[in-house]
Motif scaffolding. Structure first.
Motif, PDB file in Angstrom:
ATOM      1  N   LEU A  82       3.656  57.171  40.630  1.00  0.00           N
ATOM      2  CA  LEU A  82       5.316  57.186  40.795  1.00  0.00           C
ATOM      3  C   LEU A  82       5.908  57.659  39.607  1.00  0.00           C
ATOM      4  N   PRO A  83       5.444  57.106  38.170  1.00  0.00           N
ATOM      5  CA  PRO A  83       5.970  57.895  37.091  1.00  0.00           C
ATOM      6  C   PRO A  83       5.723  59.306  36.997  1.00  0.00           C
ATOM      7  N   ALA A  84       4.334  59.804  37.279  1.00  0.00           N
ATOM      8  CA  ALA A  84       4.283  61.076  37.202  1.00  0.00           C
ATOM      9  C   ALA A  84       4.873  62.052  38.156  1.00  0.00           C
ATOM     10  N   ALA A  85       5.283  61.437  39.463  1.00  0.00           N
ATOM     11  CA  ALA A  85       5.843  62.016  40.507  1.00  0.00           C
ATOM     12  C   ALA A  85       7.381  62.342  40.202  1.00  0.00           C
ATOM     13  N   LEU A  86       7.887  61.189  39.573  1.00  0.00           N
ATOM     14  CA  LEU A  86       9.349  61.182  38.946  1.00  0.00           C
ATOM     15  C   LEU A  86       9.438  62.174  38.009  1.00  0.00           C
ATOM     16  N   ALA A  87       8.422  62.249  36.858  1.00  0.00           N
ATOM     17  CA  ALA A  87       8.616  62.971  35.885  1.00  0.00           C
ATOM     18  C   ALA A  87       8.444  64.614  36.274  1.00  0.00           C
ATOM     19  N   CYS A  88       8.185  64.838  37.368  1.00  0.00           N
ATOM     20  CA  CYS A  88       8.002  66.141  38.190  1.00  0.00           C
ATOM     21  C   CYS A  88       9.260  66.683  38.667  1.00  0.00           C
ATOM     22  N   VAL A  89      10.168  65.717  39.042  1.00  0.00           N
ATOM     23  CA  VAL A  89      11.228  66.295  39.824  1.00  0.00           C
ATOM     24  C   VAL A  89      12.196  67.210  39.174  1.00  0.00           C
ATOM     25  N   PRO A  90      12.502  66.993  37.998  1.00  0.00           N
ATOM     26  CA  PRO A  90      13.165  68.158  37.340  1.00  0.00           C
ATOM     27  C   PRO A  90      12.583  69.431  37.129  1.00  0.00           C
ATOM     28  N   LEU A  91      11.328  69.217  36.944  1.00  0.00           N
ATOM     29  CA  LEU A  91      10.520  70.490  36.867  1.00  0.00           C
ATOM     30  C   LEU A  91      10.440  71.240  37.936  1.00  0.00           C
ATOM     31  N   ASN A  92      10.237  70.348  39.214  1.00  0.00           N
ATOM     32  CA  ASN A  92      10.183  70.863  40.475  1.00  0.00           C
ATOM     33  C   ASN A  92      11.595  71.579  41.020  1.00  0.00           C
ATOM     34  N   VAL A 113       9.049  75.626  48.619  1.00  0.00           N
ATOM     35  CA  VAL A 113       9.176  74.714  49.691  1.00  0.00           C
ATOM     36  C   VAL A 113       7.991  73.665  49.546  1.00  0.00           C
ATOM     37  N   VAL A 114       6.823  74.191  49.378  1.00  0.00           N
ATOM     38  CA  VAL A 114       5.584  73.594  49.387  1.00  0.00           C
ATOM     39  C   VAL A 114       5.684  72.438  48.016  1.00  0.00           C
ATOM     40  N   THR A 115       6.141  73.050  46.725  1.00  0.00           N
ATOM     41  CA  THR A 115       6.139  72.099  45.717  1.00  0.00           C
ATOM     42  C   THR A 115       7.070  70.986  46.064  1.00  0.00           C
ATOM     43  N   LEU A 116       8.183  71.258  46.170  1.00  0.00           N
ATOM     44  CA  LEU A 116       9.324  70.155  46.597  1.00  0.00           C
ATOM     45  C   LEU A 116       8.860  69.112  47.752  1.00  0.00           C
ATOM     46  N   LEU A 117       8.223  69.591  48.921  1.00  0.00           N
ATOM     47  CA  LEU A 117       7.593  68.960  49.791  1.00  0.00           C
ATOM     48  C   LEU A 117       6.411  68.134  49.413  1.00  0.00           C
ATOM     49  N   LEU A 118       5.670  68.816  48.626  1.00  0.00           N
ATOM     50  CA  LEU A 118       4.474  67.765  47.796  1.00  0.00           C
ATOM     51  C   LEU A 118       4.888  66.465  47.039  1.00  0.00           C
ATOM     52  N   ASN A 119       5.978  66.955  46.341  1.00  0.00           N
ATOM     53  CA  ASN A 119       6.547  66.003  45.151  1.00  0.00           C
ATOM     54  C   ASN A 119       7.180  64.927  46.176  1.00  0.00           C
ATOM     55  N   ALA A 120       8.073  65.235  47.277  1.00  0.00           N
ATOM     56  CA  ALA A 120       8.623  64.153  48.000  1.00  0.00           C
ATOM     57  C   ALA A 120       7.525  63.225  48.697  1.00  0.00           C
ATOM     58  N   ILE A 121       6.402  63.793  49.157  1.00  0.00           N
ATOM     59  CA  ILE A 121       5.337  63.078  49.635  1.00  0.00           C
ATOM     60  C   ILE A 121       4.886  61.993  48.707  1.00  0.00           C
TER      61      ILE A 121
END
Length: 136
Positions: A82-92, A113-121
């Protein structure tokens, strides 16, 4: 309370596949920058190249790549996802902007699309808690 335990959340097939693909992709992308192979795309448009080179010359790109490696290792280890994926939101968001606006093209759209979709998953198992963070 937000459960960060891997046994409590993130055990589904889509989550596991997204975790492995996202983690592998970010690990390769992050580590590759520090190798002599020079595979980092600068972009096909003058604006994309200018943006990417500004990040590189300012030193910010190296910090981004270190962050990618740290996030990738956490996600691949299924720890602190969770913290790792949240940290990626601005980067993505920046990656998506680069792919959709600065360097548009079929392959670029797909990567965006893929990077945003994977981050959302990766964030999906904690959607209720994350939504709570968005309340005023």
């Amino acid at each position: 309370m937000i459960a960060l335990d891997a046994r409590a959340r993130g055990t589904g097939t889509a989550f596991t596949a997204a975790r492995i693909v996202f983690g592998g992709w970010f690990l390769f992308s992050g580590v590759e920058y520090f190798t002599p192979f020079d595979l980092q795309p600068l972009g096909n448009t003058p604006l994309a190249r200018e943006f990417t080179l500004a990040l590189i010359h300012s030193g910010l790109f190296a910090w981004i790549k270190v962050m990618e490696v740290i996030v990738a290792l956490l996600v691949l280890a299924n720890r602190a996802v969770l913290p790792a994926a949240l940290a990626c939101v601005p980067l993505n968001i920046v990656i998506g902007y680069w792919n959709f606006v600065l360097d548009p093209g079929v392959v670029e759209y797909a990567f965006g699309v893929v990077t945003l979709l994977l981050n959302a998953i990766l964030l999906w198992p904690w959607r209720r808690e994350i939504t709570g963070l968005l309340r005023w």
